[in-house]
Enzyme design. Structure first.
Site, PDB file in Angstrom:
ATOM      1  N   LYS A  40       0.844  -1.203   0.000  1.00  0.00           N
ATOM      2  CA  LYS A  40       0.000   0.000   0.000  1.00  0.00           C
ATOM      3  C   LYS A  40       0.876   1.250   0.000  1.00  0.00           C
ATOM      4  O   LYS A  40       2.063   1.177   0.349  1.00  0.00           O
ATOM      5  CB  LYS A  40      -0.892  -0.011   1.230  1.00  0.00           C
ATOM      6  CG  LYS A  40      -0.106  -0.063   2.531  1.00  0.00           C
ATOM      7  CD  LYS A  40      -1.012  -0.314   3.727  1.00  0.00           C
ATOM      8  CE  LYS A  40      -0.194  -0.385   5.000  1.00  0.00           C
ATOM      9  NZ  LYS A  40      -0.967  -0.893   6.123  1.00  0.00           N
ATOM     10  N   TYR A  59      13.936  31.998   5.958  1.00  0.00           N
ATOM     11  CA  TYR A  59      12.664  32.652   6.292  1.00  0.00           C
ATOM     12  C   TYR A  59      12.573  32.989   7.781  1.00  0.00           C
ATOM     13  O   TYR A  59      13.071  32.245   8.629  1.00  0.00           O
ATOM     14  CB  TYR A  59      11.491  31.719   5.960  1.00  0.00           C
ATOM     15  CG  TYR A  59      11.194  31.647   4.481  1.00  0.00           C
ATOM     16  CD1 TYR A  59      10.864  32.794   3.753  1.00  0.00           C
ATOM     17  CD2 TYR A  59      11.234  30.430   3.822  1.00  0.00           C
ATOM     18  CE1 TYR A  59      10.585  32.710   2.400  1.00  0.00           C
ATOM     19  CE2 TYR A  59      10.952  30.328   2.475  1.00  0.00           C
ATOM     20  CZ  TYR A  59      10.628  31.483   1.765  1.00  0.00           C
ATOM     21  OH  TYR A  59      10.354  31.399   0.445  1.00  0.00           O
TER      22      TYR A  59
HETATM   23  C1  PLP Z   1      -0.277  -1.746   6.938  1.00  0.00           C
HETATM   24  C2  PLP Z   1      -0.921  -2.950   7.439  1.00  0.00           C
HETATM   25  C3  PLP Z   1      -0.149  -4.076   7.790  1.00  0.00           C
HETATM   26  C4  PLP Z   1       1.355  -4.079   7.812  1.00  0.00           C
HETATM   27  O1  PLP Z   1       1.828  -3.564   9.037  1.00  0.00           O
HETATM   28  P1  PLP Z   1       3.395  -3.457   9.301  1.00  0.00           P
HETATM   29  O2  PLP Z   1       3.491  -3.013  10.705  1.00  0.00           O
HETATM   30  O3  PLP Z   1       3.902  -2.444   8.361  1.00  0.00           O
HETATM   31  O4  PLP Z   1       3.943  -4.792   9.070  1.00  0.00           O
HETATM   32  C5  PLP Z   1      -0.806  -5.233   8.106  1.00  0.00           C
HETATM   33  N1  PLP Z   1      -2.156  -5.290   8.136  1.00  0.00           N
HETATM   34  C6  PLP Z   1      -2.926  -4.227   7.831  1.00  0.00           C
HETATM   35  C7  PLP Z   1      -4.406  -4.380   7.874  1.00  0.00           C
HETATM   36  C8  PLP Z   1      -2.346  -3.021   7.485  1.00  0.00           C
HETATM   37  O5  PLP Z   1      -3.113  -1.975   7.198  1.00  0.00           O
END
Ligand code: PLP
Length: 819
Positions: A489, A714
């Site tokens: 993702k 700035y």
């Molecule tokens: C992002 C996510 C993960 C992965 O988590 P990590 O801590 O990055 O391993 C697993 N399950 C769900 C539902 C997520 O949204």
């Protein structure tokens, strides 16, 4: 070489096969350990090595590739495939080593062996550059230095070779004598020994002593006393010894190193006389590696003048190939590291892993493969190209041109790189993967430049080997049969989309997960065929979900009913995933809705419950362990009810990265691996098992002198009461470098030194305090890497590594490395 030694029957004897089934006699020329990298199947022998997965599982795949000879250790397989040879041995790895040993015995030639913590590959490649005019050299491909890599490297020795150069590395005590027997070095080189922890060994000293076993029978052993941890000279290996040192008595005693115009002038004492050399590098590591090569040339009997002439011509070794965005929606793989057939095979494998374009093009120069007739060489290349599904070849050079007829693909040839460049505007490159692979003298970097989009000076370098290494680490932590869903993702946590997914698909993860439908569609359009779960499937996107074969996460009654209503009941059941809320309180079915959910899934055949899952809220922290266990228990209860209702068993999963090692009992049927892939896991911080995947780099645009009490940036927030120097660098908050890093909170690295920010971070730039340092325009600036880690940056501004990574804006170009 007598060919009979390599007949399958002779090999059976050499590797002491305890049983075999020989159908037809063949001569073996290639040893294969990965069913995906086959070059000449008819003459290949497949070794079913135990790795992440048992090599026996890939026998069918290797058979499909045309291989008909196999070394196995599992009796069950011996009667597989009626027309194939099977050799049964007690241990497949030992068999591979025995075969390499045979090949070494048959070929008596001088062999240089290199060991040490750092610099092995560079020293090997440089010695190759220095000695190639005087010898026909065989050397380790890339950094093949392990119990498996060394035998494969030594297997390449052929009659025409007059010198071998091999690397050897070890990870456990007792491994070196095995490698020493296979390599049988006559010249030994110990490179830099780092402080790095000696995993698998009781102490650095133990590891050093083990390394030295490689050199026991050498004629000459080349080393620096400073790396011997006080070991007395009489305890050193080798008939003869040749030392070099920067600070003490040695055969080659360095007096000084002086930088001149981007080169280094080195003066030393050798055999009571002053000698000198000039090398075209100025960084510390290159200087040391060059001195090691210098010592080796002298130890081999070259005169100081000959050595100097050779060293001056050393060129940079780039060991990695780079994947970049190209013109007209193409992808460019830039690899001008070395132009021999084994590196071509590796690069073609990588080209083959690219799914984002249907078309694959190879731009290839003449290859400098010594000791082979050009007819044989180009015939082999032509076979390789066909095998690896290349559709178009652009050959550059007179030799490849002469062999044009051998290639059965769309093809075009040019005499020289200049001719290609002249004709460039008449050529079309569009929506294809292009591998640019050429010998150094062809200067193919000019071609890469024409083909790639201009790279903004701030780049995020993504190391795909590190990603694979992290994936392997987590695989090793899983109980047998547990599947992996890789979380890609948010542009793979900022690292990339298809570039990352291609690697994960190649390394056979079971599932991918994205947050939104768009992300899934992008992966499908890039040719990713793995099942993909979409975590937030908005109803408006149901149509697209089904069209692109994406699998929605259904997390409440409304969306469950909505998706059932959307599906037509006459179609085969559509795979979906049920998310249960067990305490995260984000998405998921609440306890109160479970009964109705069960009734719905019971009553509707249009959906198939592919998996049922939940998410842990505090798997990384001991203080939440009680809560985590309660989450796991409730999840198991609900998952049990789902299974009972359905009458089949969906995949159950609840663990994210930190859960994998901290709560092994919660691995269930699958784990969802996210941040760990990209190199972070609070549970692993101590162990240092994970590799750094992403390095963010930028450059200095301007250096300024600041008068006492002048202000910087700035709101005039930066002040220098004493005055000093600042460097303006090309990264700002619009690139993802948070404003919170301003005014000395954040640091960057210039020439290995940490420098604080000064003044506020601007949109596209920021300023660093470099007072007292020698910094120039164009100098490289590291924003984060292994030594200045994302975890450290996150701590400075009170956030988490996830946010630092995903904030790197899309304006920052990504470059992917693969070694
Ligand atoms: C992002 C996510 C993960 C992965 O988590 P990590 O801590 O990055 O391993 C697993 N399950 C769900 C539902 C997520 O949204």
């Amino acid at each position: 070489m007598s060919k009979e030694n390599y007949s399958i029957a002779a090999i059976a004897k050499q590797i002491r096969a305890i049983d075999f089934k020989l159908i037809k006699d063949v001569l073996i020329s290639q040893l294969v350990i990965d069913s995906r990298s086959v070059i000449d199947p008819g003459h290949s022998l497949f070794f079913a090595l135990p790795a992440e997965r048992d090599g026996h599982q890939f026998i069918d795949a290797a058979y499909q590739e045309g291989i008909r000879s196999f070394v196995i250790s599992d009796t069950h397989f011996i009667h597989n495939h009626a027309d194939a040879n099977f050799l049964l041995v007690a241990d497949v790895k030992t068999a591979l080593q025995e075969l390499a040993l045979l090949n070494r015995k048959i070929h008596q030639l001088p062999v240089i062996a290199i060991s040490g913590s750092n610099g092995k590959t560079i020293v090997k490649e440089w010695l190759f550059q220095l000695l190639a005019t005087d010898y026909n050299i065989v050397r380790s491909p890339k950094s093949f230095n392990s119990q498996i890599g060394v035998p494969l490297a030594v297997w390449q020795i052929r009659d025409e070779h007059t010198l071998g150069i091999f690397e050897a590395g070890i990870s456990r005590p007792d491994e070196m004598p095995r490698l020493a027997a296979i390599i049988q070095p006559t010249i030994g080189i110990l490179t830099n020994i780092g402080e790095a922890h000696a995993e698998g060994f009781n102490s650095p000293q133990e590891k050093l002593l083990e390394k030295l076993k490689l050199f026991t029978n050498t004629d000459v052993f080349i080393y620096a006393p400073e790396y011997l941890q006080g070991l007395a000279e009489e305890n050193l290996p080798g008939q003869r010894r040749f030392s070099w040192s920067m600070d003490r008595k040695a055969d080659l005693r360095i007096l000084f190193v002086e930088p001149i115009d981007g080169k280094s002038y080195i003066k030393a004492i050798y055999q009571d006389a002053e000698i000198e050399c000039l090398i075209p590098f100025t960084d510390k590591a290159s200087i040391e590696n060059a001195i090691i090569c210098w010592a080796t040339l002298l130890a081999m009997g070259y005169t100081a003048e000959q050595a100097d002439l050779k060293l001056e011509k050393l060129t940079l070794v780039r060991m990695r190939l780079e994947l970049k965005n190209g013109i007209n929606q193409s992808s460019v793989i830039d690899d001008s590291y070395s132009a021999d057939i084994s590196s071509l095979a590796i690069a073609l494998d990588f080209l083959n892993q690219q799914n984002q374009h249907d078309k694959k093009t190879l731009i290839l120069s003449d290859l400098l493969e010594t000791g082979k007739s050009t007819d044989a060489l180009y015939a082999e290349i032509a076979a390789l190209i066909t095998q690896k599904d290349v559709q178009r070849l652009i050959g550059i050079g007179t030799e490849i041109m002469e062999h044009a007829d051998l290639f059965n693909v769309e093809k075009q040839f040019f005499q020289s790189t200049e001719d290609f460049i002249k004709d460039f505007s008449n050529l079309t490159f569009n929506n294809e993967s292009i591998l640019v692979k050429g010998a150094r003298r062809f200067g193919f970097e000019r071609i890469s430049k024409l083909l790639t989009q201009k790279i903004h000076d701030t780049v995020l370098e993504v190391n795909l080997n590190a990603l694979v290494s992290n994936l392997k680490f987590y695989k090793s932590q899983l109980k047998p049969g547990v599947k992996i869903m890789a979380m890609v993702k948010a542009f793979s946590y900022g690292s990339g989309s298809f570039e990352i997914a291609n690697v994960l698909q190649f390394h056979k993860v079971d599932y991918l997960a994205v947050a939104y439908t768009d992300e899934g569609i992008a992966l499908r359009k890039s040719g990713i065929t793995l099942p993909i779960m979409v975590m937030s499937p908005e109803p408006a996107a149901f149509e697209a979900i089904v069209k692109y074969k994406l699998e929605p996460e259904l997390y409440n009654l409304e969306i469950l009913k909505g998706f059932i209503a959307f599906l037509q009941s006459d179609k085969p059941a559509y795979p979906v995933h049920l998310k249960i809320d067990t305490g995260m309180h984000r998405l998921g079915f609440d306890e109160a809705d479970i009964e109705e959910m069960l009734q719905l899934i019971d009553a509707n055949d249009s959906i198939k419950i592919q998996s049922v899952f939940s998410h842990l809220a505090g798997s990384d922290d001991e203080k939440h362990d009680l809560f985590t266990r309660a989450q796991i228990a409730w999840f198991k209860t609900v998952a049990g009810k789902v299974t009972d209702t359905l009458g089949y068993q969906p995949i159950r999963h609840i663990s994210n990265t930190s859960g994998i090692t901290r709560h092994p009992d919660a691995q269930l049927d699958m784990v969802r691996l996210g941040i760990g892939l990209y190199g972070f896991d609070s549970a692993q911080e101590q162990a240092r098992t994970l590799q750094t995947v992403a390095v963010l780099k930028t450059t200095v645009t301007q250096v300024k002198h600041i008068k006492p009490h002048d202000s910087i940036g700035y709101s005039r927030r930066g002040v220098m009461p004493e005055g000093g120097e600042i460097a303006t660098v090309k990264i700002g908050y619009a690139d993802g470098y948070s404003r919170m890093f301003g005014n000395g909170v954040g640091h960057m690295l210039i020439n290995g030194k940490r420098v604080p920010t000064i003044g506020s971070i601007c949109m596209d730039m920021c300023m660093l305090d470099i007072t007292g340092m020698d910094v120039k325009n164009g100098d490289e600036v590291i924003v984060f890497d292994e030594s200045l880690s994302i975890s450290e940056l996150a701590a400075q501004i009170n956030t988490i590594p996830y946010e630092i990574l995903t904030n790197i804006s899309q304006r920052v170009k990504r470059v992917y490395f693969y070694e």
